[in-house]
Every structure is written in structure tokens, then in C-alpha cells.
Design a protein around this motif. Structure first.
Motif, PDB file in Angstrom:
ATOM      1  N   ASP A  18       0.861  -1.185   0.000  1.00  0.00           N
ATOM      2  CA  ASP A  18       0.000   0.000   0.000  1.00  0.00           C
ATOM      3  C   ASP A  18       0.894   1.230   0.000  1.00  0.00           C
ATOM      4  O   ASP A  18       1.848   1.300   0.779  1.00  0.00           O
ATOM      5  CB  ASP A  18      -0.884   0.038   1.259  1.00  0.00           C
ATOM      6  N   SER A  20       1.112   5.783  -0.788  1.00  0.00           N
ATOM      7  CA  SER A  20       0.409   7.053  -0.964  1.00  0.00           C
ATOM      8  C   SER A  20       1.261   8.037  -1.737  1.00  0.00           C
ATOM      9  O   SER A  20       2.484   8.040  -1.626  1.00  0.00           O
ATOM     10  CB  SER A  20       0.062   7.664   0.401  1.00  0.00           C
ATOM     11  N   LYS A  36      -3.762   9.840 -14.611  1.00  0.00           N
ATOM     12  CA  LYS A  36      -2.817   8.754 -14.857  1.00  0.00           C
ATOM     13  C   LYS A  36      -2.378   8.865 -16.313  1.00  0.00           C
ATOM     14  O   LYS A  36      -3.220   8.974 -17.216  1.00  0.00           O
ATOM     15  CB  LYS A  36      -3.474   7.394 -14.591  1.00  0.00           C
ATOM     16  N   ARG A  63      -9.229   0.061  -5.175  1.00  0.00           N
ATOM     17  CA  ARG A  63      -7.940   0.116  -4.470  1.00  0.00           C
ATOM     18  C   ARG A  63      -7.375   1.531  -4.452  1.00  0.00           C
ATOM     19  O   ARG A  63      -6.482   1.839  -3.671  1.00  0.00           O
ATOM     20  CB  ARG A  63      -6.928  -0.827  -5.138  1.00  0.00           C
ATOM     21  N   PHE A  64      -7.891   2.381  -5.337  1.00  0.00           N
ATOM     22  CA  PHE A  64      -7.437   3.769  -5.385  1.00  0.00           C
ATOM     23  C   PHE A  64      -8.413   4.627  -4.577  1.00  0.00           C
ATOM     24  O   PHE A  64      -9.618   4.620  -4.851  1.00  0.00           O
ATOM     25  CB  PHE A  64      -7.409   4.275  -6.825  1.00  0.00           C
ATOM     26  N   HIS A  77      -4.166   7.407  -2.290  1.00  0.00           N
ATOM     27  CA  HIS A  77      -3.722   6.197  -1.612  1.00  0.00           C
ATOM     28  C   HIS A  77      -4.080   4.989  -2.471  1.00  0.00           C
ATOM     29  O   HIS A  77      -5.190   4.919  -3.007  1.00  0.00           O
ATOM     30  CB  HIS A  77      -4.387   6.083  -0.238  1.00  0.00           C
ATOM     31  N   ILE A  78      -3.118   4.082  -2.611  1.00  0.00           N
ATOM     32  CA  ILE A  78      -3.345   2.898  -3.435  1.00  0.00           C
ATOM     33  C   ILE A  78      -3.085   1.660  -2.594  1.00  0.00           C
ATOM     34  O   ILE A  78      -1.991   1.492  -2.035  1.00  0.00           O
ATOM     35  CB  ILE A  78      -2.422   2.873  -4.672  1.00  0.00           C
ATOM     36  N   LEU A  81      -1.099  -2.911  -4.392  1.00  0.00           N
ATOM     37  CA  LEU A  81      -0.588  -2.507  -5.701  1.00  0.00           C
ATOM     38  C   LEU A  81      -0.381  -3.686  -6.635  1.00  0.00           C
ATOM     39  O   LEU A  81       0.040  -4.774  -6.232  1.00  0.00           O
ATOM     40  CB  LEU A  81       0.730  -1.752  -5.521  1.00  0.00           C
ATOM     41  N   ASP A  85      -0.502  -1.116 -12.252  1.00  0.00           N
ATOM     42  CA  ASP A  85      -0.606   0.241 -11.686  1.00  0.00           C
ATOM     43  C   ASP A  85       0.623   1.082 -12.030  1.00  0.00           C
ATOM     44  O   ASP A  85       0.626   2.295 -11.796  1.00  0.00           O
ATOM     45  CB  ASP A  85      -0.745   0.167 -10.157  1.00  0.00           C
ATOM     46  N   TYR A  89       1.777   9.320 -12.497  1.00  0.00           N
ATOM     47  CA  TYR A  89       0.559   9.927 -11.977  1.00  0.00           C
ATOM     48  C   TYR A  89       0.797  11.427 -11.815  1.00  0.00           C
ATOM     49  O   TYR A  89       1.774  11.851 -11.215  1.00  0.00           O
ATOM     50  CB  TYR A  89       0.172   9.289 -10.632  1.00  0.00           C
TER      51      TYR A  89
END
Lengths: 115, 109
Positions: A18, A20, A36, A63-64, A77-78, A81, A85, A89
Motif C-alpha cells: 500500500d 500514498s 494517470k 484500491r485507489f 492512496h493505493i 498494488l 498500476d 501519476y
């Protein structure tokens, strides 16, 4: 120095982690965005916040999750991952909100690499 | 694909000279924007021209748009060393931006 600043600039992480990405603008803009960039340099919108309120939420995995503690900040926050991905970004801001186009100011991008 | 293509890819001129960059795109647009990017920094909006406009000025910048040829040009007059940067045209469709490949401009003092 007035700008849109995002951190980190580079992020290399393993699958399943995870992470950020943070974004801050000191331009006094009302609206902030996360884009993105794909391999062809197209910037596709993910989220948009206008004065801390979510106004655009494109089809992105759950997840985003964006978070806007105040109108000058929009973090991304992802969770969990995945290899797909990996991308650059971009955070951006503009002085007006939904339905009105004014010039955007973009951050310098965060290159995320998932290994 | 609506991607813009800038021409030339790189341009080097002496301070005081004019710099002209061209952009072509493929589909119909509502407007076209030009952005500037200094090395390692973000993209900063310079100027927007709408599809019903043919020419627009902002300080030392002059932008033209020819929708019949699907092309735009950015002219920077009386260039300065501080104009050294990459310049991108961008079109927007809905909520999606399409950036060109960029022209790298070097202004030699």
C-alpha cells in the motif's frame, strides 16, 4: 515558489504493498485532480475534488482512494498494488470547478513502478 | 488517436530571436492549449485558443489555430534564456487530456 508539488517523484514498490502519493498546491485554486498517464502520453482523469468535495470519480479500481483534507491538498492512496498500476501519476489544479474550463497547472508527476 | 504531434522536436535559437513551434492533432476539438514544462517541473498552462478563434496573443506569445488543417502554432517573440523549456500542445476531450510529444526549446544567451 507557487506551484503544484507532488511527492514522491519516484516510487518503486513490490506488488501487494500500500502506498500514498501526496499533492499540494499553493495557487489558491478550488479544484484539484489526479491523472494517470499512459504509455502514449495521454493523461486520463481519475478523480477531481472541488473545495474538498469529490466531483469526478472515473472508473478506477476501489484500491485507489483519494483524500482531500483541505482544498490545497489532494492525496492518492493505493492499496494492494498491482503490476498494471505502474505509470506516471499527475496531480493538477485549476481555478474553477465542474463545467468550466480554465488553464490547469500540473505537478511534475510521480513515476510509480510496481515490481 | 487524438494525440498531438509537435514539430520540431528540438529547437535551438539565439536570445532575441523568435521561436515557432507547430502542433498537429487528429480529431475535432473544442479548444487547444499550450503548456510549458521546465526540466523536472510540472506542466504550466500558457494559453488556450478555442476552436472558433484563429489567433490569440498573450504577452510575447502568439498562438494560431487552423481547424481545417488540424494544426496550431506557438510563436514566442524576442526570446529570452528563461524561455528554455519544453512546450506541449494539448487537446481535451471530456475529462481526458491528450498531450503532444513536445518541442524542446533552448535559447542561447
Amino acid at each position: 515558489d507557487t506551484a503544484v508539488s507532488q511527492t514522491p517523484k519516484y516510487l518503486v514498490t513490490q506488488m501487494g504493498n500500500d502506498k500514498s502519493i501526496k499533492c499540494e498546491q499553493n495557487l489558491g485554486h478550488d479544484t484539484m485532480y489526479w491523472y494517470k498517464q499512459d504509455s502514449k502520453k495521454f493523461l486520463k482523469i481519475m478523480f477531481s475534488y472541488n473545495n474538498k468535495e469529490l466531483i469526478i470519480n472515473e472508473t478506477v479500481p476501489n484500491r485507489f482512494s483519494p483524500k482531500s483534507p483541505d482544498k490545497a491538498h489532494l492525496n492518492l492512496h493505493i492499496n494492494s498494488l498491482e503490476l498494471g498500476d505502474s505509470a506516471v501519476y499527475f496531480c493538477a489544479s485549476s481555478p474553477r470547478g465542474r463545467g468550466t474550463f480554465y488553464g490547469y497547472t500540473f505537478g511534475s508527476g510521480t513515476r510509480l513502478t510496481v515490481v | 488517436s487524438q494525440q498531438g504531434e509537435e514539430d520540431p522536436q528540438a529547437l535551438s535559437i539565439q536570445e532575441g530571436e523568435n521561436a515557432t513551434m507547430n502542433c498537429s492533432y487528429k480529431t475535432s476539438i473544442n479548444n487547444l492549449q499550450w503548456y510549458r514544462q521546465n526540466s523536472g517541473r510540472g506542466l504550466v498552462h500558457l494559453i488556450l485558443i478555442r476552436s472558433n478563434e484563429r489567433e490569440k496573443h498573450s504577452g510575447r506569445l502568439r498562438v494560431t489555430l487552423d481547424t481545417s488543417k488540424k494544426s496550431s502554432s506557438l510563436l514566442i517573440t524576442a526570446s529570452r534564456a528563461a524561455d528554455t523549456a519544453s512546450y506541449f500542445c494539448a487537446t481535451k476531450s471530456g475529462n481526458q487530456f491528450y498531450f503532444g510529444t513536445g518541442t524542446s526549446l533552448t535559447v542561447i544567451p
